[in-house]
Write an enzyme that holds these catalytic residues in place. Structure first.
Site, PDB file in Angstrom:
ATOM      1  N   GLU A  90       0.814  -1.218   0.000  1.00 55.81           N
ATOM      2  CA  GLU A  90       0.000   0.000   0.000  1.00 55.81           C
ATOM      3  C   GLU A  90       0.848   1.270   0.000  1.00 55.81           C
ATOM      4  O   GLU A  90       0.336   2.358  -0.271  1.00 55.81           O
ATOM      5  CB  GLU A  90      -0.927   0.017   1.221  1.00 55.81           C
ATOM      6  CG  GLU A  90      -2.045  -1.008   1.197  1.00 55.81           C
ATOM      7  CD  GLU A  90      -3.107  -0.704   0.157  1.00 55.81           C
ATOM      8  OE1 GLU A  90      -3.097   0.408  -0.418  1.00 55.81           O
ATOM      9  OE2 GLU A  90      -3.949  -1.579  -0.097  1.00 55.81           O
ATOM     10  N   GLU A 121       6.712 -22.075   7.810  1.00 59.53           N
ATOM     11  CA  GLU A 121       7.065 -21.279   8.995  1.00 59.53           C
ATOM     12  C   GLU A 121       8.148 -21.937   9.846  1.00 59.53           C
ATOM     13  O   GLU A 121       8.754 -21.285  10.699  1.00 59.53           O
ATOM     14  CB  GLU A 121       5.824 -20.988   9.839  1.00 59.53           C
ATOM     15  CG  GLU A 121       5.301 -22.136  10.654  1.00 59.53           C
ATOM     16  CD  GLU A 121       4.286 -21.662  11.684  1.00 59.53           C
ATOM     17  OE1 GLU A 121       4.449 -22.054  12.849  1.00 59.53           O
ATOM     18  OE2 GLU A 121       3.365 -20.907  11.342  1.00 59.53           O
TER      19      GLU A 121
END
Length: 303
Positions: A90, A121
């Protein structure tokens, strides 16, 4: 780490505990469920409020890094990684910065943004490979994000970043986490157990999003990426954003729409430049030169 140690470690995590207020979740109506979720979510900003001093210090570190040509890099897995990617993505349209200035890295790569990648992970070596791929350096800041505070991928990345001299930050929803013990600074968002046990995409994810919003927005404001409260460096790349840039110019200068549209075109869709051209009655090149002399800060240029 052996299985029993892992079991003991997970058992101590607040984010893995059942929430006593939602023990009857499966018997609730739709309204009761969303009312409970709303009530639980109201705790999140109160928790964030306690971490504001630490968040502000990290913002100042980020601004200093940006001014030295460094980058802000988010590192996470699952929801935490996706939120980092979201916040980073963004920044270019909102603040007119290049895509390298704020980067989001997620365990498992691009595919993991949309689909879970098994074992990602837990892959410690992958974190190092991913950070080396973007050429992380001592000028950069690495923010590791994990609700548990013990994700192996993120811990490995934080260790590597410290080894090469990067400033490191840990964002976790468990106190005194393994990540916090490694990082230079820790932002703890202890929001408590989720209504759906272990689903840290809920309150923990909301807390992470609020913190990331603060880190980038406050940093960009301090860099001069806004004037008053307008995003004057917005990239006017579609009809909505061209209209937003036009309205920003009108509101900041008091001019009519026709003048705003004309000057925005002359300024190559640069709202900040257009505002300066109107307020100081300058041609484009003179406005460009004047902004450059004032670190691209419109307020400073006008004062």
């Amino acid at each position: 780490m052996n299985k029993q140690n892992l079991i003991n470690q997970f058992a101590q995590l607040i984010t893995e505990q059942p929430n006593p207020r939602s023990v009857n979740l499966d018997q609730m109506s739709a309204l009761e469920i969303v009312q409970l979720m709303n009530k639980e979510d109201q705790q999140v900003p109160l928790v964030i409020a306690k971490a504001l001093p630490e968040i502000a210090v990290v913002v100042e570190k980020i601004v200093a890094a940006f001014r030295q040509g460094g980058r802000l890099v988010y590192l996470g897995a699952g929801t935490s990684g996706r939120l980092g990617v979201l916040d980073a993505s963004e920044c270019p349209p909102t603040f007119g910065v290049n895509h390298e200035m704020v980067k989001g890295i997620i365990a498992g790569g691009e595919q993991a943004i949309r689909y879970p990648v098994e074992g990602a992970e837990d892959n410690q070596q992958a974190a190092i490979v991913d950070l080396q791929a973007i050429q992380l350096c001592s000028k950069d800041i690495l923010v590791g994000i994990a609700a548990s505070g013990r994700t192996p991928y993120v811990i490995s990345g934080l260790k590597y970043a410290k080894e090469i001299g990067s400033f490191t930050v840990a964002i976790a929803s468990n106190p005194q986490s393994a990540m916090a013990k490694i990082a230079d600074m820790s932002i703890e968002t202890i929001v408590g157990p989720e209504i759906l046990t272990g689903s840290s995409r809920l309150k923990s994810g909301t807390a992470q999003k609020l913190v990331l919003n603060m880190l980038t927005t406050a940093s960009m404001v301090l860099l001069g990426k806004c004037y008053q409260n307008f995003m004057v460096d917005v990239q006017a790349s579609n009809e909505k954003l061209v209209d937003r840039a036009t309205r920003i110019i009108m509101q900041a200068t008091g001019c009519e729409r026709a003048k705003a549209e004309q000057t925005l075109t002359q300024a190559d869709n640069n709202a900040k430049l257009a505002i300066l051209m109107i307020l100081m009655d300058l041609d484009k090149q003179s406005a460009v030169d004047l902004l450059a002399k004032n670190q691209d800060k419109l307020r400073q240029t006008l004062d």
